[in-house]
Design an enzyme around this catalytic site. Structure first.
Site, mmCIF file in Angstrom:
data_model
loop_
_atom_site.group_PDB
_atom_site.id
_atom_site.type_symbol
_atom_site.label_atom_id
_atom_site.label_comp_id
_atom_site.label_asym_id
_atom_site.label_seq_id
_atom_site.Cartn_x
_atom_site.Cartn_y
_atom_site.Cartn_z
ATOM 1 N N GLN A 1 -10.027 -2.399 3.202
ATOM 2 C CA GLN A 1 -9.522 -2.809 4.390
ATOM 3 C C GLN A 1 -9.588 -2.031 6.058
ATOM 4 O O GLN A 1 -9.017 -2.071 6.375
ATOM 5 C CB GLN A 1 -8.402 -3.428 3.882
ATOM 6 C CG GLN A 1 -7.276 -2.768 3.879
ATOM 7 C CD GLN A 1 -5.949 -3.499 3.323
ATOM 8 O OE1 GLN A 1 -6.040 -3.434 2.135
ATOM 9 N NE2 GLN A 1 -4.485 -3.651 4.696
ATOM 10 N N GLY B 1 5.118 -10.037 4.304
ATOM 11 C CA GLY B 1 5.654 -9.899 5.501
ATOM 12 C C GLY B 1 5.238 -10.130 6.695
ATOM 13 O O GLY B 1 4.362 -9.937 6.845
ATOM 14 N N ASP C 1 3.360 -8.753 9.251
ATOM 15 C CA ASP C 1 1.422 -9.038 9.124
ATOM 16 C C ASP C 1 0.850 -10.660 9.616
ATOM 17 O O ASP C 1 0.274 -10.847 8.779
ATOM 18 C CB ASP C 1 1.012 -8.324 7.848
ATOM 19 C CG ASP C 1 1.190 -6.825 8.634
ATOM 20 O OD1 ASP C 1 0.757 -5.934 9.637
ATOM 21 O OD2 ASP C 1 1.699 -6.565 7.727
ATOM 22 N N MET D 1 0.695 -1.478 -0.047
ATOM 23 C CA MET D 1 -0.141 -0.360 -0.541
ATOM 24 C C MET D 1 0.807 1.167 0.450
ATOM 25 O O MET D 1 0.287 2.296 0.334
ATOM 26 C CB MET D 1 -0.852 0.092 1.145
ATOM 27 C CG MET D 1 -2.072 -1.291 1.053
ATOM 28 S SD MET D 1 -3.646 -1.041 2.381
ATOM 29 C CE MET D 1 -2.994 -0.939 3.549
ATOM 30 N N LEU E 1 6.542 3.167 1.494
ATOM 31 C CA LEU E 1 7.918 1.963 1.631
ATOM 32 C C LEU E 1 8.912 2.345 2.543
ATOM 33 O O LEU E 1 9.284 2.956 2.368
ATOM 34 C CB LEU E 1 8.134 1.913 0.356
ATOM 35 C CG LEU E 1 7.237 1.314 -1.030
ATOM 36 C CD1 LEU E 1 7.899 1.111 -2.024
ATOM 37 C CD2 LEU E 1 6.160 -0.128 -1.207
ATOM 38 N N HIS E 2 9.127 1.120 2.755
ATOM 39 C CA HIS E 2 10.713 1.045 3.774
ATOM 40 C C HIS E 2 10.938 -0.044 3.464
ATOM 41 O O HIS E 2 10.537 -1.176 2.655
ATOM 42 C CB HIS E 2 10.188 1.186 5.470
ATOM 43 C CG HIS E 2 9.067 0.367 5.574
ATOM 44 N ND1 HIS E 2 8.715 -1.186 5.557
ATOM 45 C CD2 HIS E 2 7.284 0.258 5.890
ATOM 46 C CE1 HIS E 2 7.669 -1.890 5.441
ATOM 47 N NE2 HIS E 2 6.709 -1.199 6.056
ATOM 48 N N GLY F 1 11.600 -2.450 5.152
ATOM 49 C CA GLY F 1 10.607 -4.172 4.972
ATOM 50 C C GLY F 1 10.398 -5.302 3.658
ATOM 51 O O GLY F 1 10.306 -5.613 3.571
ATOM 52 N N HIS F 2 9.303 -3.352 2.637
ATOM 53 C CA HIS F 2 9.069 -3.889 1.780
ATOM 54 C C HIS F 2 10.039 -4.545 0.588
ATOM 55 O O HIS F 2 10.184 -4.809 -0.281
ATOM 56 C CB HIS F 2 8.034 -2.342 0.922
ATOM 57 C CG HIS F 2 6.923 -2.390 1.847
ATOM 58 N ND1 HIS F 2 7.401 -0.808 2.226
ATOM 59 C CD2 HIS F 2 5.751 -2.852 2.140
ATOM 60 C CE1 HIS F 2 5.887 -0.466 2.879
ATOM 61 N NE2 HIS F 2 5.262 -2.221 2.622
HETATM 62 O O1 PAF Z 1 0.075 -5.347 4.242
HETATM 63 C C1 PAF Z 1 -0.140 -5.230 3.418
HETATM 64 O O2 PAF Z 1 -0.033 -3.687 3.032
HETATM 65 C C2 PAF Z 1 -1.937 -4.478 2.646
HETATM 66 O O3 PAF Z 1 -2.801 -5.171 3.792
HETATM 67 C C3 PAF Z 1 -2.057 -5.352 1.266
HETATM 68 C C4 PAF Z 1 -1.192 -6.753 1.124
HETATM 69 C C5 PAF Z 1 -0.855 -4.616 0.220
HETATM 70 C C6 PAF Z 1 -3.326 -5.838 0.491
HETATM 71 O O4 PAF Z 1 -3.899 -4.821 0.208
#
Ligand code: PAF
Length: 286
Positions: free
Chosen positions: A61, A151, A154, A30, A33-34, A36-37
């Site tokens: 969500q 990751g 979550d 989403m 970014l850091h 971790g991504h």
């Molecule tokens: O973890 C996230 O950033 C979001 O929940 C994801 C998996 C990209 C779905 O929108």
């Protein structure tokens, strides 16, 4: 890096890659970014011919509208980080592209997530995992990757998405890879929401990691219920509002109060620091 905003354009490019038999890794995000991504992009680059990263802030969500409007947006920096990491494709769709026909948040979805959806994040963020499943299904159908990178930060989301991939049972098999949480030097788990912390909150936020380490350190000495209570009291004294502090079976998230000394345990924490909700977890007996 190639940037696609339209599914049709992305598909034209992907078709060529699929015909060449290239293996594709996918990192859904989403944004904000850091590292971790970026660690997920790096893991994907090692195991695939090319990597697609999606950046889409999924309205479906967010159970709390305030959290959605305040979600950090740092697009320019995100693009720079992805370029620097050698990511191949960025998919940056609009809400209309993902949810055509004005049905961004209200559509009823019912993925059979069972117990997983009734506890922890599922309990405290009603509808959240249905929204996650909705967008991830859509993204997987669009991108059709071989490998999906998520990751461990979550933890429950990883379990939910693994379940979703089983439910969807695509012809093209998708392997789910869960990559370790990346932490700041003081232990705080990297998260997009950390950007919303002020200096004082940022300092205090390290207590979450300290608590997880305390739980892990005391595992063999004390009753789990006592360890959990102590961690909770510690966080309350440090000024956090607690959604949960739980010690659970890492395979199914059932709470564990009496441990057999063998099963894999995970400690999971969700707290508010003023307005900002933070989560973290740690496998306890690795
Ligand atoms: O973890 C996230 O950033 C979001 O929940 C994801 C998996 C990209 C779905 O929108």
């Amino acid at each position: 890096m190639i940037l696609f905003k339209k599914i049709t354009d992305l598909h034209k490019w992907l078709d060529v890659q699929h015909k060449k038999g290239h293996r594709m890794g996918f990192v859904p995000t989403m944004g904000a970014l850091h590292y971790g991504h970026i660690s997920l992009i790096e893991a994907s680059k090692k195991e695939n011919s090319f990597t697609v990263c999606s950046l889409f802030i999924n309205p479906a969500q967010f159970n709390d509208p305030n959290d959605f409007t305040k979600y950090p947006v740092t697009l320019e920096n995100d693009i720079m980080m992805l370029e620097a990491a050698g990511n191949d494709v960025l998919f940056l769709p609009s809400v209309k592209e993902i949810y055509p026909g004005d049905k961004a948040t209200n559509i009823h979805t019912n993925y059979e997530l069972g117990y997983l959806e009734t506890v922890l994040e599922g309990k405290f963020r009603p509808g959240h995992f249905q929204g996650v499943c909705r967008v991830v299904q859509r993204l997987l159908e669009i991108v059709q990757p071989d490998n999906l990178y998520l990751g461990q930060k979550d933890y429950q989301q990883c379990m939910v998405i693994s379940r979703l991939v089983e439910i969807l049972n695509f012809d093209r098999k998708i392997n789910v890879h869960i990559c370790p949480t990346v932490r700041e030097t003081d232990g705080l788990a990297m998260s997009s929401r950390n950007l919303r912390l002020n200096k004082e909150e940022r300092k205090r936020a390290t207590e979450i990691y300290r608590c997880l380490c305390m739980i892990k350190g005391n595992l063999h000495q004390q009753d789990l219920a006592i360890i959990r209570k102590e961690a909770q009291t510690h966080l309350e004294k440090a000024g956090f509002k607690i959604d949960y502090v739980e010690i659970a079976d890492a395979g199914n998230l059932f709470p564990v109060t009496i441990w057999n000394g063998k099963s894999q345990l995970v400690a999971l924490i969700a707290v508010f620091l003023n307005e900002v909700r933070l989560i973290d977890n740690m496998l306890l007996n690795q």
